[in-house]
Motif scaffolding. Sequence first.
Motif, PDB file in Angstrom:
ATOM      1  N   ARG A  78       0.693  -1.307   0.099  1.00  0.00           N
ATOM      2  CA  ARG A  78      -0.008   0.077  -0.098  1.00  0.00           C
ATOM      3  C   ARG A  78       0.733   1.325  -0.004  1.00  0.00           C
ATOM      4  O   ARG A  78       0.415   2.356  -0.436  1.00  0.00           O
ATOM      5  N   GLN A  79       1.951   1.278   0.475  1.00  0.00           N
ATOM      6  CA  GLN A  79       2.899   2.327   0.771  1.00  0.00           C
ATOM      7  C   GLN A  79       4.191   2.059   0.006  1.00  0.00           C
ATOM      8  O   GLN A  79       5.162   3.077   0.193  1.00  0.00           O
ATOM      9  N   ALA A  80       4.509   1.113  -0.768  1.00  0.00           N
ATOM     10  CA  ALA A  80       5.789   0.722  -1.555  1.00  0.00           C
ATOM     11  C   ALA A  80       6.297   1.997  -2.213  1.00  0.00           C
ATOM     12  O   ALA A  80       7.358   2.318  -2.554  1.00  0.00           O
ATOM     13  N   GLY A  81       5.260   2.649  -3.045  1.00  0.00           N
ATOM     14  CA  GLY A  81       5.699   3.760  -4.018  1.00  0.00           C
ATOM     15  C   GLY A  81       6.191   4.798  -3.344  1.00  0.00           C
ATOM     16  O   GLY A  81       7.201   5.597  -3.693  1.00  0.00           O
ATOM     17  N   LEU A  86      14.447   2.431   1.891  1.00  0.00           N
ATOM     18  CA  LEU A  86      14.447   2.243   3.379  1.00  0.00           C
ATOM     19  C   LEU A  86      13.280   1.036   3.538  1.00  0.00           C
ATOM     20  O   LEU A  86      13.341   0.348   4.555  1.00  0.00           O
ATOM     21  N   GLY A  87      12.035   1.698   3.069  1.00  0.00           N
ATOM     22  CA  GLY A  87      10.742   0.744   3.323  1.00  0.00           C
ATOM     23  C   GLY A  87      11.188  -0.881   2.701  1.00  0.00           C
ATOM     24  O   GLY A  87      10.645  -1.765   3.312  1.00  0.00           O
ATOM     25  N   LEU A  88      11.841  -0.712   1.599  1.00  0.00           N
ATOM     26  CA  LEU A  88      12.183  -2.240   1.024  1.00  0.00           C
ATOM     27  C   LEU A  88      13.084  -3.102   1.965  1.00  0.00           C
ATOM     28  O   LEU A  88      12.807  -4.203   2.330  1.00  0.00           O
ATOM     29  N   VAL A  89      14.195  -2.225   2.224  1.00  0.00           N
ATOM     30  CA  VAL A  89      15.105  -3.076   3.193  1.00  0.00           C
ATOM     31  C   VAL A  89      14.405  -3.470   4.624  1.00  0.00           C
ATOM     32  O   VAL A  89      14.707  -4.410   5.003  1.00  0.00           O
ATOM     33  N   GLY A  90      13.585  -2.534   4.972  1.00  0.00           N
ATOM     34  CA  GLY A  90      13.025  -2.609   6.270  1.00  0.00           C
ATOM     35  C   GLY A  90      11.827  -4.006   6.115  1.00  0.00           C
ATOM     36  O   GLY A  90      11.642  -4.661   6.998  1.00  0.00           O
ATOM     37  N   LEU A 151      13.201   0.092  10.911  1.00  0.00           N
ATOM     38  CA  LEU A 151      13.255   0.714   9.596  1.00  0.00           C
ATOM     39  C   LEU A 151      11.873   0.830   8.783  1.00  0.00           C
ATOM     40  O   LEU A 151      12.047   1.587   8.219  1.00  0.00           O
ATOM     41  N   LEU A 152      11.390  -0.305   8.858  1.00  0.00           N
ATOM     42  CA  LEU A 152       9.975  -0.219   8.130  1.00  0.00           C
ATOM     43  C   LEU A 152       9.130   0.830   8.909  1.00  0.00           C
ATOM     44  O   LEU A 152       8.224   1.473   8.350  1.00  0.00           O
ATOM     45  N   GLY A 153       9.198   1.019  10.197  1.00  0.00           N
ATOM     46  CA  GLY A 153       8.298   1.997  10.875  1.00  0.00           C
ATOM     47  C   GLY A 153       8.854   3.146  10.518  1.00  0.00           C
ATOM     48  O   GLY A 153       7.921   4.302  10.097  1.00  0.00           O
ATOM     49  N   ILE A 154       9.973   3.644  10.280  1.00  0.00           N
ATOM     50  CA  ILE A 154      10.693   4.870   9.842  1.00  0.00           C
ATOM     51  C   ILE A 154       9.941   5.315   8.385  1.00  0.00           C
ATOM     52  O   ILE A 154       9.459   6.291   7.855  1.00  0.00           O
ATOM     53  N   ALA A 155      10.231   4.279   7.562  1.00  0.00           N
ATOM     54  CA  ALA A 155       9.575   4.137   6.197  1.00  0.00           C
ATOM     55  C   ALA A 155       8.035   4.599   6.087  1.00  0.00           C
ATOM     56  O   ALA A 155       7.527   5.362   5.380  1.00  0.00           O
ATOM     57  N   THR A 156       7.334   3.932   7.072  1.00  0.00           N
ATOM     58  CA  THR A 156       6.005   4.083   7.250  1.00  0.00           C
ATOM     59  C   THR A 156       5.619   5.555   7.519  1.00  0.00           C
ATOM     60  O   THR A 156       4.582   6.138   7.082  1.00  0.00           O
TER      61      THR A 156
END
Length: 247
Positions: A78-81, A86-90, A151-156
């Motif tokens: 839903r938020q990949a774009g 950072l989101g991909l790594v997390g 990391l995924l949290g920061i990207a979110t």
Amino acid sequence: MATVSTARRRGGFSAEQLLGLRGLALLVALPLQVVGFLLHPPSEQLRHVLQPTYGPAHVLVFVSWVLALLGLPALYARQAGRAGVLGLVGFTLTMVAGCYHCYLALYEGFAVPVMARQPASQVLLGPGGPLAHGAGALGAFASISLLGFPLLGIATVRARVFPRGVGWLQILCVPVFFALAIVQTVVFGEGNAGPNATSWVAGMLAISMLYWLLFAGYAWGGARLRSAPRVEPVAAAPTAQSTHAPQ
């Protein structure tokens, strides 16, 4: 007139229904994680491993992680774009950590209690034992994979697709764990906290809060996935037969 959405439903679930089911998986994962840790004995010591709630506690944690692994791809997609590299790594590290936790839960829920009842293998278990806590299957990478949570949290938070709290709960889970672990050691003493604890608060509070905060973030994101606006059906393109005027 037939629609694309209708056509999808004929072969199974629509995209909107699948998204809702993945969101539901994240919602259900939270209470299972909470109950699993509440059932968990105070530590991984041999006498606690032999308690009747040890196995069921890990089974609940296992099911919770399976549901999380089913729902997290939708949370990321839903938020990949906007989540970027950072989101991909997390997300990747989080999925690896999730798979490792599934292994840990099954190993500790089934193999460890069996070995704990055998005199020959008892010395291999317990805090510091070579077969304790997953037998160190991933080594140092197991700890590194935990970085995927913040990391995924920061990207979110940066992506601003979900409420900021969804990301902040993932970010805070790791520092809260370390802060509580230090408090436990100070309050109960090094010999009565963590792996050597004699009470649930002294042994399980810090680790429980790590996963409860993490899964609360997932559940919040899952709720938003279920409440997301549905995509309006798109009319299917007219067939070649319908485009010709009648003779």
